[in-house]
Design a protein around this motif. Sequence first.
Motif, PDB file in Angstrom:
ATOM      1  N   LEU A  64       0.844  -1.181   0.000  1.00 50.56           N
ATOM      2  CA  LEU A  64       0.000   0.000   0.000  1.00 50.56           C
ATOM      3  C   LEU A  64       0.880   1.232   0.000  1.00 50.56           C
ATOM      4  N   THR A  65       0.267   2.396  -0.069  1.00 47.71           N
ATOM      5  CA  THR A  65       1.019   3.648   0.068  1.00 47.71           C
ATOM      6  C   THR A  65       0.823   4.161   1.487  1.00 47.71           C
ATOM      7  N   LYS A  66       1.904   4.172   2.233  1.00 49.38           N
ATOM      8  CA  LYS A  66       1.850   4.577   3.635  1.00 49.38           C
ATOM      9  C   LYS A  66       3.199   5.153   4.016  1.00 49.38           C
ATOM     10  N   THR A  67       3.186   6.200   4.823  1.00 44.77           N
ATOM     11  CA  THR A  67       4.430   6.810   5.276  1.00 44.77           C
ATOM     12  C   THR A  67       4.528   6.756   6.795  1.00 44.77           C
ATOM     13  N   TYR A  68       5.758   6.870   7.275  1.00 43.49           N
ATOM     14  CA  TYR A  68       6.047   6.825   8.706  1.00 43.49           C
ATOM     15  C   TYR A  68       6.832   8.072   9.088  1.00 43.49           C
ATOM     16  N   GLN A  69       6.587   8.563  10.278  1.00 35.85           N
ATOM     17  CA  GLN A  69       7.367   9.707  10.751  1.00 35.85           C
ATOM     18  C   GLN A  69       8.790   9.261  11.060  1.00 35.85           C
ATOM     19  N   LYS A 279      -6.631  13.197   4.023  1.00 35.66           N
ATOM     20  CA  LYS A 279      -5.526  13.748   3.252  1.00 35.66           C
ATOM     21  C   LYS A 279      -4.382  14.228   4.140  1.00 35.66           C
ATOM     22  N   GLY A 280      -4.378  13.791   5.385  1.00 39.25           N
ATOM     23  CA  GLY A 280      -3.328  14.206   6.308  1.00 39.25           C
ATOM     24  C   GLY A 280      -1.997  13.572   5.963  1.00 39.25           C
ATOM     25  N   PRO A 281      -0.949  13.957   6.680  1.00 41.59           N
ATOM     26  CA  PRO A 281       0.384  13.418   6.386  1.00 41.59           C
ATOM     27  C   PRO A 281       0.495  11.920   6.627  1.00 41.59           C
ATOM     28  N   ASP A 282      -0.376  11.389   7.502  1.00 43.74           N
ATOM     29  CA  ASP A 282      -0.338   9.959   7.784  1.00 43.74           C
ATOM     30  C   ASP A 282      -1.406   9.191   7.002  1.00 43.74           C
ATOM     31  N   ALA A 283      -1.867   9.762   5.896  1.00 43.89           N
ATOM     32  CA  ALA A 283      -2.879   9.105   5.075  1.00 43.89           C
ATOM     33  C   ALA A 283      -2.334   7.801   4.494  1.00 43.89           C
ATOM     34  N   GLU A 284      -3.221   6.824   4.337  1.00 40.02           N
ATOM     35  CA  GLU A 284      -2.874   5.539   3.750  1.00 40.02           C
ATOM     36  C   GLU A 284      -3.752   5.296   2.530  1.00 40.02           C
ATOM     37  N   ILE A 285      -3.152   4.821   1.453  1.00 41.14           N
ATOM     38  CA  ILE A 285      -3.875   4.481   0.233  1.00 41.14           C
ATOM     39  C   ILE A 285      -3.870   2.967   0.089  1.00 41.14           C
ATOM     40  N   HIS A 286      -5.057   2.357   0.190  1.00 42.13           N
ATOM     41  CA  HIS A 286      -5.194   0.907   0.069  1.00 42.13           C
ATOM     42  C   HIS A 286      -5.802   0.581  -1.294  1.00 42.13           C
ATOM     43  N   PRO A 287      -5.049  -0.074  -2.178  1.00 42.48           N
ATOM     44  CA  PRO A 287      -5.580  -0.379  -3.510  1.00 42.48           C
ATOM     45  C   PRO A 287      -6.423  -1.650  -3.508  1.00 42.48           C
ATOM     46  N   THR A 288      -7.146  -1.854  -4.591  1.00 40.23           N
ATOM     47  CA  THR A 288      -7.863  -3.118  -4.805  1.00 40.23           C
ATOM     48  C   THR A 288      -7.218  -3.947  -5.913  1.00 40.23           C
ATOM     49  N   ASN A 289      -6.588  -3.303  -6.880  1.00 41.50           N
ATOM     50  CA  ASN A 289      -5.846  -3.999  -7.935  1.00 41.50           C
ATOM     51  C   ASN A 289      -4.531  -3.263  -8.165  1.00 41.50           C
TER      52      ASN A 289
END
Length: 662
Positions: A64-69, A279-289
């Motif tokens: 997924l798209t995820k960031t960490y401090q 849409k915050g800095p710790d937002a996560e994008i979870h895809p389906t495909n």
Amino acid sequence: MSILKRLLFILVLLSVTPKLYAQVEEEFSSALDSARAKEDNKKDSVVFTAKYVRYTNLATLKRLTKTYQIDTSHVNFQYYNKQNLPWNPSINLGSYGLATRDLLFNSNKSIGFQSGYHALERYLLTSDSIQYFRARARFSELYAVGFFFDDQVFRARLAQNINPNLNIGAEYHATNTDGYYNNQTYSDRKGAVFAWYESPSKRYNLVSNFTFNTLDATENGSVLNDTLFRDTSDNTSPSRYPVRLNGTQANRPYNKWKDMSVFLRQSYYIGRIDTVNGKGPDAEIHPTNVIAHNSSVRQQKFIFFKNQQDLYNAFPFKSLEWVDDTTKITTISNDFTYSFYLRGKAMKNEAKVELGFQNDLIWYSDSLMSNFYQNSMVKGSVGYKFSDKVDVNFAANQIVLGRNFGDFLYEAYADVHLSEAIGKLRIGAYSQNKSPEMIFQNANLAYHQWNEGDLNLDKIKTQNLSFAYANNKIGFNGKVEYFLINNYTYFHEIPNPNNELARARQIETLQAGNLNLLKLTVGQNFKVSKWHLDNMVVYQKSDAMDVVATPELYTFHSLYYANILYNVMDFRIGMDVRFNTPFKTPSYAINAGQFYNDNLGIKFSTYPIVDFWLTANIDRVNLFLSYNFANQHVYPKGYYTVRRYPMNPAFLRFGVSWKFYD
């Protein structure tokens, strides 16, 4: 008197004039100040701190798209030397950067073509370890250890967003160490340039990096005096003891690794994407495909050089003065994957299916061989997550074509989160069929030669079961692992019952039969007020302890006091104690860069090793001060982890890290 009156009149006039002028200019000045304030506030309304600098890594982007401090704490900051990590201790040649092997048994779950060179890999900067940043302000970091000490370790890192979607960065590492005994110098130069682009739609991601490494470890062949710790003279400086290899400058004997790689990954999210944390800095994008392609080119060189006679039998018996061995490996890899996720809008339950294909092209050459190989591997995984309580996964990797045909890794695990009070557990198992690494099958080195046609080695088969439990509330974690290994492959000195000089230090590849090993790891941390006691105990038992050459028991304990001084400095001050039971200590084959089991099988005495340390954080600065092997001043005078190579004496080190956000 008139002069006095005139002076008084001038003083009064001067004192009144600014007030009159101020009244005239007050309106204009106030307006100007307001404008300036607005402009300043417009520029500085956000005070940039670490929370605005975030990063991700390759392992995360594969899911997924995820960031960490970024980590700004000083916890474990004193462990600058990767040889001395308490959770992964090592045996080594006694100084920073020199040849190293894990003290504890750790399985290698990689399959396919592998070089087999591991002695310096703890210091490699690899493409998989690169962090990719997202920073609202330019982020930079300076890190240094040493200054006026023998170990000089330096790192600089910089990352900046060119625009909201593109971040580029670079890091550079430089190390120079003198060691303690003669000819123990080590140096490295390594770095990376990296970039991460995410499209405005959040569907397309591209990460790339270029890494380079030059690791240079001088070889001294060990000290000549095998009883130096019984020396009662006043001068016991390590530098006074002669070594077997004493060449300097152009004749300096060394093992050198050169490693360069280019990596590129592209991925695209198809269909619905789910967002967590807005849409915050710790937002996560979870895809389906997800469709993704990884491509990399890597070139490795393993070089050994010497230019001196072997007067003190550091090598197997041969009349060689000049040796310049080079093994070169170039790998081009392409990896295609498709991932499918099925989840509800509440995102509590999720099913996952992933399919992939990887092709590796390998060019291998040494002084006699120049061969081309390839491997084609199919990969797949399935998983199901029940809310945040249960996560079950199964993965399979199988080489279906190429040099290492038949290699496979089948793995399954289940994570169960019971509750915050009860804790969480993981049950796992894997089955592995793996080809022996290249160095075990083929070697065309000045002092060591063998080829796979004569050896006819079998694949290494490993069956593993594991159970892990952790409870953060009470500070406990534990893991039980069972290994059944068939054809465990290792190096051993050839039999030499008559102690013939011509057969001494000659090594060969051996494979053990069925080998059973049980490994129990337990950690328990205690806290009373501001005092902490962290503990780790590892127990290992095998029916072939002399083959795996590992201790039965290893313990690590850290007692420290943590507090904040005047609300300015967060600090910890304490001591570490580590200990392992005696085991048959391996020897080291210099020309091959490999550890091996010798015929003597000496069990050196082992002792508790005590370190004192201080770590602290002041604003953006982390620092440490440590005094290692402090008990040398009491007992013992020294110790060994590798035959003939004494470990480091007591030493003092200081390090600092400074982060900048601007």
